[in-house]
Design an enzyme around this catalytic site. Structure first.
Site, PDB file in Angstrom:
ATOM      1  N   LYS A  93       0.835  -1.229   0.000  1.00  0.00           N
ATOM      2  CA  LYS A  93       0.000   0.000   0.000  1.00  0.00           C
ATOM      3  C   LYS A  93       0.860   1.265   0.000  1.00  0.00           C
ATOM      4  O   LYS A  93       0.782   2.095   0.904  1.00  0.00           O
ATOM      5  CB  LYS A  93      -0.963   0.029   1.188  1.00  0.00           C
ATOM      6  CG  LYS A  93      -2.009  -1.070   1.163  1.00  0.00           C
ATOM      7  CD  LYS A  93      -3.069  -0.845   2.240  1.00  0.00           C
ATOM      8  CE  LYS A  93      -4.099  -1.939   2.292  1.00  0.00           C
ATOM      9  NZ  LYS A  93      -3.611  -3.213   2.845  1.00  0.00           N
TER      10      LYS A  93
HETATM   11  O1  S5P Z   1      -9.501  -2.504   2.042  1.00  0.00           O
HETATM   12  C1  S5P Z   1      -8.721  -3.391   2.368  1.00  0.00           C
HETATM   13  C2  S5P Z   1      -7.561  -3.659   1.636  1.00  0.00           C
HETATM   14  C3  S5P Z   1      -6.751  -4.706   2.014  1.00  0.00           C
HETATM   15  S1  S5P Z   1      -5.443  -5.121   0.966  1.00  0.00           S
HETATM   16  N1  S5P Z   1      -8.996  -4.181   3.442  1.00  0.00           N
HETATM   17  C4  S5P Z   1      -8.184  -5.203   3.840  1.00  0.00           C
HETATM   18  O2  S5P Z   1      -8.517  -5.893   4.809  1.00  0.00           O
HETATM   19  N2  S5P Z   1      -7.020  -5.466   3.140  1.00  0.00           N
HETATM   20  C5  S5P Z   1      -6.090  -6.534   3.565  1.00  0.00           C
HETATM   21  O3  S5P Z   1      -6.777  -7.785   3.476  1.00  0.00           O
HETATM   22  C6  S5P Z   1      -5.598  -6.430   5.009  1.00  0.00           C
HETATM   23  O4  S5P Z   1      -4.366  -5.723   5.057  1.00  0.00           O
HETATM   24  C7  S5P Z   1      -5.440  -7.875   5.426  1.00  0.00           C
HETATM   25  O5  S5P Z   1      -4.160  -8.343   5.068  1.00  0.00           O
HETATM   26  C8  S5P Z   1      -6.469  -8.627   4.592  1.00  0.00           C
HETATM   27  C9  S5P Z   1      -7.758  -8.985   5.307  1.00  0.00           C
HETATM   28  O6  S5P Z   1      -7.527  -9.883   6.346  1.00  0.00           O
HETATM   29  P1  S5P Z   1      -8.710 -10.550   7.209  1.00  0.00           P
HETATM   30  O7  S5P Z   1      -7.986 -11.301   8.273  1.00  0.00           O
HETATM   31  O8  S5P Z   1      -9.547  -9.437   7.775  1.00  0.00           O
HETATM   32  O9  S5P Z   1      -9.475 -11.444   6.270  1.00  0.00           O
END
Ligand code: S5P
Length: 260
Positions: A93
């Site tokens: 990012k």
């Molecule tokens: O808007 C976003 C963009 C990203 S890349 N929201 C997110 O959650 N992410 C990433 O996706 C975040 O940095 C994490 O690595 C992943 C979601 O993880 P989870 O454990 O919540 O499924």
């Protein structure tokens, strides 16, 4: 049902080598699942890549959270990626001016450009960030995703901002391969839409993350790829859980589109 081009067809339309590879292997492996390996242990991240490799099309890292990082991390991950055929996406990012972002991408301790097929950037600085990253990534055949929307509650990335991301992607379409977004935001079939904040059931975490279902993201919102983190990596049996998401993602892709 809307008429849509298949991943395979889209592989033949894009000229970007990573986008081509990704679309092709999604079709070959029958998976639109990406895993977000947010572990602070490099050993654990590499174990996850090896264990989940067969059921994913893309492996997403946050290299700067590793507490035991060693410079051979990228090489090791590349070997696993080659064995299981998946694309490596470092979720860095970037958000600075072009010059600084390019230095952050190529250098420092992590040398991201040496091993990541894809990275992503916020568009808040304007087109210069894409130009800067492109000087590093494009000669290596790597690609960029633009953060057009975010999954978190209260996100400011919406409306005109999201539309601008789609315009910038067109402007730099030899380098930008797609978006992080909650839905299909561009009708250009060469761009891939990747969506995080996905679970089998809707919900949220305690720090603003919100979760939408696979059916909603792939089936209704017509995104292309789901990014799933903790619900897989923290599961008792991560591979079994990944298989559930792989099946759900593929089923939603097949049943929601009149594929050509
Ligand atoms: O808007 C976003 C963009 C990203 S890349 N929201 C997110 O959650 N992410 C990433 O996706 C975040 O940095 C994490 O690595 C992943 C979601 O993880 P989870 O454990 O919540 O499924």
């Amino acid at each position: 049902m809307t008429e849509q081009l298949s991943y395979l067809k889209r592989a033949s339309l894009t000229r970007h080598p990573i986008a081509q590879k990704l679309f092709k292997l999604m079709e070959d492996k029958k998976t639109n699942l990406a895993v977000a390996a947010d572990s602070t242990s490099q050993k654990h991240v590499l174990e996850l890549a090896d264990a989940l490799g067969p059921s994913i099309c893309l492996f997403k890292t946050h290299v700067d959270i590793l507490s035991d990082f060693t410079p051979d991390f990228g090489k090791q991950l590349q070997e696993i990626a080659k064995r299981h055929q998946f694309v490596i996406f470092e979720d860095r990012k970037f958000a600075d001016i072009g010059q600084t972002s390019a230095l952050q991408y190529a250098g420092g301790i992590y040398r991201i450009a040496d091993w990541a097929d894809l990275v992503n950037a916020h568009i808040v600085p304007g087109p210069g960030i894409i130009e800067g990253l492109k000087t590093v990534g494009h000669p290596k055949g790597q690609g960029l995703l633009l953060l057009a929307e975010m999954s978190s509650q209260g996100t400011l990335a919406k409306g005109a901002y999201t539309k601008k991301a789609a315009l910038l992607a067109e402007q730099f379409n030899d380098y930008v391969v797609g978006f992080i977004s909650l839905r299909k935001i561009s009708s250009n079939p060469t761009f891939i839409h990747m969506t995080p904040g996905v679970k089998l059931k809707p919900g949220k975490d305690s720090l603003g993350q919100s979760y939408r279902t696979v059916e909603k993201i792939i089936g209704k919102n017509l995104s292309d790829l789901i990014i799933v983190g903790r619900d897989i990596t923290h599961a008792k049996d991560p591979l079994q859980q990944a298989l559930l998401y792989q099946q759900a993602g593929w089923e939603a892709y097949k049943s929601s589109r009149d594929l050509r």
